[in-house]
Design an enzyme around this catalytic site. Structure first.
Site, PDB file in Angstrom:
ATOM      1  CG  ASP A  72      -0.190  -0.093   2.534  1.00  0.00           C
ATOM      2  OD1 ASP A  72       0.702  -0.955   2.655  1.00  0.00           O
ATOM      3  OD2 ASP A  72      -0.488   0.694   3.457  1.00  0.00           O
ATOM      4  CD  GLU A 128       4.188   0.724   7.100  1.00  0.00           C
ATOM      5  OE1 GLU A 128       4.924   1.112   8.029  1.00  0.00           O
ATOM      6  OE2 GLU A 128       3.883   1.437   6.112  1.00  0.00           O
TER       7      GLU A 128
END
Length: 368
Positions: A72, A128
């Site tokens: 991400d 994350e």
């Protein structure tokens, strides 16, 4: 390298931000396809955030080594989702943080996992940047475990053995409303709040330069008061607190204990919005020494480094597992000029490969 860069360019083109679940899935599938067939893949999902765990074969083992990468990214203008290469650098959102590193990890796993005499895993997560609770933390809650974890966040082939925890809180002060022309008839909640913030900053002053100490950032102050000619009766401040393992007033405490500590310190009400532990790995373990030797062989110092930002290693620290950050070089994290230093990609691949094949692992049987 050409094949790797082609896949990396396609991965950078995926706008895998937290608000685009389909793109998170697309980034994950692209990297799993890069790993290829012949491995066990366990898929996880928590609150719309997909993740995966890959290993050689058979039932999920306790891993000797786990390679962890996140796919991400933080939001960016559309043009940053087109990778471009200039002067040995690849620019684009996620080049440094940390799609290229995750792709290197995936390639190393693909190339060596089947030949290793012990269980190694590849952990791919997609949350994350928004806390890690639905990726790494979720997998740990589901029983994923390891002796040692390498997280591919950017480090320039240095070894991050410590990173700070993150604590986000709200301080709320109350007062008494009054007409602004007669302030002595009221009690200004903003002034009460300012005094509370001052008490916190007296305990944790803003350092003049980089320092391995607890820092407090006053991120926002707000009041529900909408009239200029009125003394506000309530006010709230949002604080972002980063703390090292050595701050025992916060580290090792639960949210209720931290709240009580900050209430006493500030003199106002406190709400704990999030609390994540710091991360620390002992630098003299066999795993860390082996990783440092592998970095040396690849032409880098493998020097130790501590990071002020929080990372997923904190979840392994809380579970009693040593984890380090070890990634390639680059700069501009989360900014408009984010890039990966392509001259570090091949040394990074060699270092990871050498580490996984070190003699420290000789005699360790697959599945042990």
């Amino acid at each position: 390298m050409d094949d790797f860069l082609e896949v990396a360019g396609r991965l950078i083109a995926v706008p895998s931000t937290a608000d685009r679940p389909a793109e998170l899935e697309r980034a994950l599938e692209l990297v799993l396809a890069y790993v290829g067939p012949g491995f066990e893949v366990e898929r996880f999902s928590s609150r719309g955030k997909p993740s995966a765990l890959v290993w050689r074969t058979g039932p999920r083992p306790h891993f000797r080594v786990l390679l962890n990468g996140h796919l991400d990214v933080v939001p960016a203008p559309d043009e940053m989702f087109t990778a471009r290469i200039e002067h040995g650098r690849m620019y684009g959102r996620g080049t440094q943080d940390m799609k290229l590193a995750a792709l290197v990890m995936a390639g190393v796993f693909r190339d060596v996992a089947a030949d290793l005499p012990y269980p190694v895993g590849l952990q791919l997560v997609t949350d994350e940047e928004v806390g890690g609770y639905d990726g790494t933390a979720h997998q740990i809650e589901r029983g994923v475990s390891a002796d040692f974890v390498v997280i591919g966040e950017q480090s320039g082939l240095r070894i991050v053995t410590g990173s700070k925890g993150i604590l986000q809180v709200r301080l709320t002060a109350t007062g008494t409303a009054a007409h602004a022309a007669y302030p002595w008839l009221g009690r200004n909640a903003l002034l009460v709040l300012n005094e509370a913030i001052a008490r916190v900053l007296d305990r944790y002053p803003v350092p003049a330069a980089e320092a391995w100490t607890t820092t407090v950032t006053v991120a926002r102050i707000e009041t529900g008061n909408r009239a200029v000619n009125q003394v506000p009766a309530e006010a709230t401040a949002w604080l972002d607190i980063r703390f090292p393992p050595e701050d025992t007033a916060i580290n090792g405490r639960d949210a209720a204990q931290v709240r009580a500590y900050l209430c006493e310190l500030s003199g106002v009400e406190v709400v704990v919005d999030s609390l994540g532990p710091p991360h620390r790995a002992e630098p003299d373990t066999g795993f860390v020494r082996a990783l440092r030797a592998a970095a040396n062989e690849a032409g880098f110092s493998g020097a130790f480094l501590r990071k002020h930002g929080a990372a997923d290693g904190r979840f392994y620290y809380a579970a009693g597992t040593d984890a380090v950050i070890f990634g390639p070089g680059g700069d501009g994290q989360h900014g408009p000029g984010e890039y990966a230093d392509l001259s570090t990609v091949e040394p990074y691949r060699r270092a990871l490969t050498s580490f996984l094949r070190r003699k420290i692992f000789s005699g360790v049987q697959h599945g042990s």
